[in-house]
Design a protein around this motif. Sequence first.
Motif: not given
Length: 698
Positions: A251-262
């Motif tokens: 599998y490939v995971s596409f992260s949804i961690k908060p960005t610096a802007t978030d």
Amino acid sequence: MGLMTFMRTKMGYFLVGGIAVVLALFVLEPLLQHTSSLWGASRTSVGSIDGEEIKYEEFNPKVEQSVAQFKQQYGGSINPQMQAMAVDNAWQAEVANVLLTKEYTRLGLIVSGDELFDLLQGKNPSPLIKQYFSNPQTGELDRTAVITSLKAQQKDPKLKQQWDMLQAEIEKQALQQKYANLVRNSVYVTSLEANDEYINRNKLVNFKYVNLDYSAVLDKDVKITDADYQAYYDANKKRFDNPVETRSFEYVSFSIKPTATDSAGVKAQVEKLAADFKVTPNDSLFAINNSDVKVPYAYISKGKLDPAVDSVIFNYPAGSFYGPKFSGNSYKLIKVIGTRFSPDSVKASHILIDPSKVGGEANALKMADSLKAVVQKGGSFAELAKKYSVDGSKDKGGDLGTFGRNAMVAPFEEAAFGGRTGDLKVVKTQFGVHLIKIEKQIGSSKEAKLAYIEKTLAPSAKTRDIAYKKASSFLNEVKGDNFNALAQKQGYTVGVADKVVSSQGFAPGLDNPRQLIRDAYDAKKGDVLGQVYTMDNGFVVAHLTDIKPKGQLSLEDVKKQIQPMVMNAVKAKMLTEQANKALAGASSIDQVAQKLGKTATPVQNMVFANPIIPGLAQENKVVGTIFGSAVNKLSKPVDGEKGVYVFTVEGFTAPAPLGNTFKQKETMMLGVGQRSLGAAFQALQEKSDIKDNRVKFY
């Protein structure tokens, strides 16, 4: 609270407790059996056990009971892995129930009426009776409470239903114990076995050895043939009996961690929230409307909050404001509304009035007030409890003993801990109307009433959208035969989940993979699963790489898995030739070592039962050969786990003759008896036709 109340509030979980009894008696391993026609099976069937179909509508309530127990144990919420464990516990209990019930019938095992009476209210009460009817303070069984509750069931249909369930569980546990005793009594340890075990643990050997490590031969210098694979497979076939069907995926995971802007956006939002919170006239309503985590607007004791907050907030006086404080993954804002000192535990008595038996709640409240007035004028609380209370504690004058926080329902606890010694309080709970007498309050700890806001640092909708678009684009472009290549080209890391069983609630690197696993069991080898899966920390695209069926795996199924072992087997042949050349003409282990450019290593006082060669590895085959060898004789090369060995035994030290054969046999019997239960149940499973379709439903 009282024992009757305890029966009403806690009996919902005792059936799940029965699962634990089965698991304690038998070493249960998950039995999963899937076929290629799994999804063509009945849409209402969870599976079948030895010909007995398990319907979803009958099985699911047992799952819900198991889930409820997990929630109770872990504070009201469970993660997907715990959810899967709860489902698995329910299934294993179902397997045990069906197979053991048939075995009891075959063996003629029953629980007679006299035995059941003894288990319920006789001299040898069931552990469940002891659990539900023992005094919490003394641990002593309250036989009066048992008899009172048994009599009360004749007029209380709900209580009768609970007693019927409890009685059925007691009978089941009694049969389990009879079967366990039968199995234990069927095994035996002979004097010869006892003596062998004693010698294996106490006979010592001294030897010297030379080893040629497999790592001395470079992998690039080894050529493995199909014949090498076949030879290893044929010699180790028993290792490749797969007990359950498994599936592997990449599998490939596409992260949804908060960005610096978030992070900056959430911080600005929290700072504005803090300014408004400081001046709001309605603290509790403001907190409820703005917090991601709900903390009761009530007095709480230390130890209930995030440690970073908990360590300081109870030192703040009333009227203080705390925050914004970032800890864990959230910001905290707290107003200290008030502080007080409250007892750590309370000794109390109560009279419980059932509104349905006195014409409604209003009448129950009036009756409680009247009883309160009688007590205030000198009446005996204990005598009134015996006469008017419907709780099992009435035979002890309503005495509930001493209890700490969280032992009672909230309104009862608030009254008991919020009053003072000697107070009489009337309280309504879901069980009825209580007249409580606070006999004694013990200890004193600081409590604080807080208006609490917690805002989680979460990714923005924009961040989630970007991640989802990347995942969708990858899914649209990828094929089964280019999954790794495309991922590498686009700079993504490929994760691997190997040998996943259908009931599993976890997978490496994935926090909520249940739907993905279910879909993997509806796919073919090589398929890219047809959707983007949402995890707590990202979006995932997956590719089914392997299916290993239940039963004997073929050489092709295990070829990749056994490659390192086959490599060592070929190296062993090469190193054995080298060792044989060194043995030619040698008369001592030191001469062999000299020819090989090594030094012979001595080992002192090794026992057969602990076959670990110091500094190397556990070498069962090598140590077994050593204990079967003659003294002062050069051995032939022996291939082990770490390399090829040549050795010379320098001497054995035999232990003193076994003085107490009976004690040795008794010790061994204990271990053999425990293992025999698991072995017996495993044999029942192996001889039964078990089909598990849970993956369709959970």
